[in-house]
Design an enzyme around this catalytic site. Sequence first.
Site, mmCIF file in Angstrom:
data_model
loop_
_atom_site.group_PDB
_atom_site.id
_atom_site.type_symbol
_atom_site.label_atom_id
_atom_site.label_comp_id
_atom_site.label_asym_id
_atom_site.label_seq_id
_atom_site.Cartn_x
_atom_site.Cartn_y
_atom_site.Cartn_z
ATOM 1 N N SER A 252 0.944 -1.192 0.031
ATOM 2 C CA SER A 252 -0.147 0.161 -0.194
ATOM 3 C C SER A 252 0.989 1.205 0.005
ATOM 4 C CB SER A 252 -0.862 -0.259 1.362
ATOM 5 O OG SER A 252 -0.141 0.518 2.519
ATOM 6 N N LYS A 253 0.247 2.345 -0.094
ATOM 7 C CA LYS A 253 0.971 3.655 0.001
ATOM 8 C C LYS A 253 2.126 3.933 0.897
ATOM 9 C CE LYS A 253 -2.562 7.152 -1.609
ATOM 10 N NZ LYS A 253 -3.947 6.650 -0.987
ATOM 11 N N ARG A 254 2.043 3.041 2.109
ATOM 12 C CA ARG A 254 3.015 3.573 3.197
ATOM 13 C C ARG A 254 4.257 2.889 2.602
ATOM 14 N NH1 ARG A 254 2.511 -0.247 6.977
ATOM 15 N NH2 ARG A 254 0.937 -1.451 6.026
ATOM 16 N N HIS A 255 4.345 1.990 1.555
ATOM 17 C CA HIS A 255 5.539 1.388 1.175
ATOM 18 C C HIS A 255 6.091 2.181 0.131
ATOM 19 C CE1 HIS A 255 2.984 -2.157 2.952
ATOM 20 N NE2 HIS A 255 4.208 -2.330 3.670
ATOM 21 N N GLY A 256 5.445 3.140 -0.567
ATOM 22 C CA GLY A 256 5.922 3.813 -1.621
ATOM 23 C C GLY A 256 4.857 3.939 -2.645
#
Length: 486
Positions: A252-256
């Site tokens: 998800s977004k948290r990973h890039g």
Amino acid sequence: MVRVRYAPSPTGSPHVGNIRTALFNWVFARHHGGKFIVRIEDTDQNRYVPGSEEDILFSLRWLGIDWDEGPEVGGPHAPYHQSQRLEIYRKVAHELVEQGKAYKCFCTPEELDQMRAEQKRMGAAATMYDRRCRKLTPAEVKAREADGLPYVIRFAMPLEGTVSYEDLIHGHTEFRNALTDDFVMLKSDGFPTYHLANVVDDHLMQITHVIRGDEWISSMPRHLNLYKALGWETPQFAHLPLLLGADKQKLSKRHGAVQFVEFIREGYLPEAMFNFLALCGWNPGDDREILTREEIIREFSLERVSDNPFVFHHEKLLWMNGHYLRELPKERLIELTIPYLQEAGLLPKELTPEQRTYAERVIPLEQEKMKLLSDVVALTDFFFTDQLKIDEKAVRKWYSEPHIPQMLEELIRRFEALEPFNTEQIEQVIRGVAEWLGVKAAEVIHPVRVALSGRTTGPSLFEMIEVLGKRRVLQRLRNAQKWIPR
Ligand code: GLU
């Protein structure tokens, strides 16, 4: 003949995992000399996001994924937008009602809420439609219809037994029918749900292999029972492993970056994305990581797709992109990076022939160091602007050295007279000035680099000076004279 489909829902710009699904389908089709079909599953009016279909098709084209049937290209099963096929689904749903394999449900949203609340109160782990309308008599149904009550059509799941299938990736998989509720096939507005439209179209479009993400396995008891009820042969199914972030959580977004278009914007190359996505769950059976599109098509097989979730490493992708960037022919590198320089305001929208020639000389100097096309901006900005970002620490370190005033004067004098202003001659001047001053070459090279670029690292200095050209070099050396403390 193999016929596979990619069936995106235009509910937002596509996730990289979704494009991975498209790529696996495409590679599978091309490997078998079959057909790749794109079908837009746009029956969920509430989740429709304008522009997402454009992003989906753009992403495919960008990767070099073409489709044999689908939007824009048409085909024997057109239309390929489900919202234009509503009549087909309605007909199937009503036929199932007539055969007693589906039923009209008149429960209102309030009744359903109440039912769920009640089930929770009784301690149910998961709530489920209690099938109350399945028990309505034909007369009761008639009466409700006569009253003009809105209804949905629900599938009448078998109340016992199991369904099973052989997943081409996960092997034998079985479900107990009693655990699946009587799901909605047709909504009260006449739109089908995903389950109905998806199964109907896979059948009508003669899909032989359904290749999609793992998250759809849970839909299998519904789909398999629908196929049974309709008396249709099932296609083969292959569910691709989920993509995870480095922390083993769903990517998800948290990973890039996760939206495919973000990767495009950041400056990944299509060949790198293609290679990397092909390895997101599949491997060629050995430790090769760099594979051409042709090799991937030739060697691809579903047997080599893992049934374990796959960890998506952004750093690995970055490394791979750097590899492909280094291999890029200069002309293409230039074509692809100029827009980033324009975007950053370092080059105008329309280049003069001189600006173009200059850019063509600058960009290849940093080809080796780029990992993303967008890196061109930070690596080469000082070539295009006189507004240097100055490394103050380096200035303090070098510009208080006693040889600097004379060094600058002498370099300016010799460079002014230098003809031709080329790498070899420039090197001779720099080494000559060092010798003349009685200092090491590095003691000239480092402060000159700071004067010309504001920083301590960059491309080979002599080449860099040649490319910057005499006018800029003299101007920046003169400017550096102001850094000498008095
Ligand atoms: N429309 C579904 C999606 O958005 C398709 C899933 C499938 O391939 O069956 O992914």
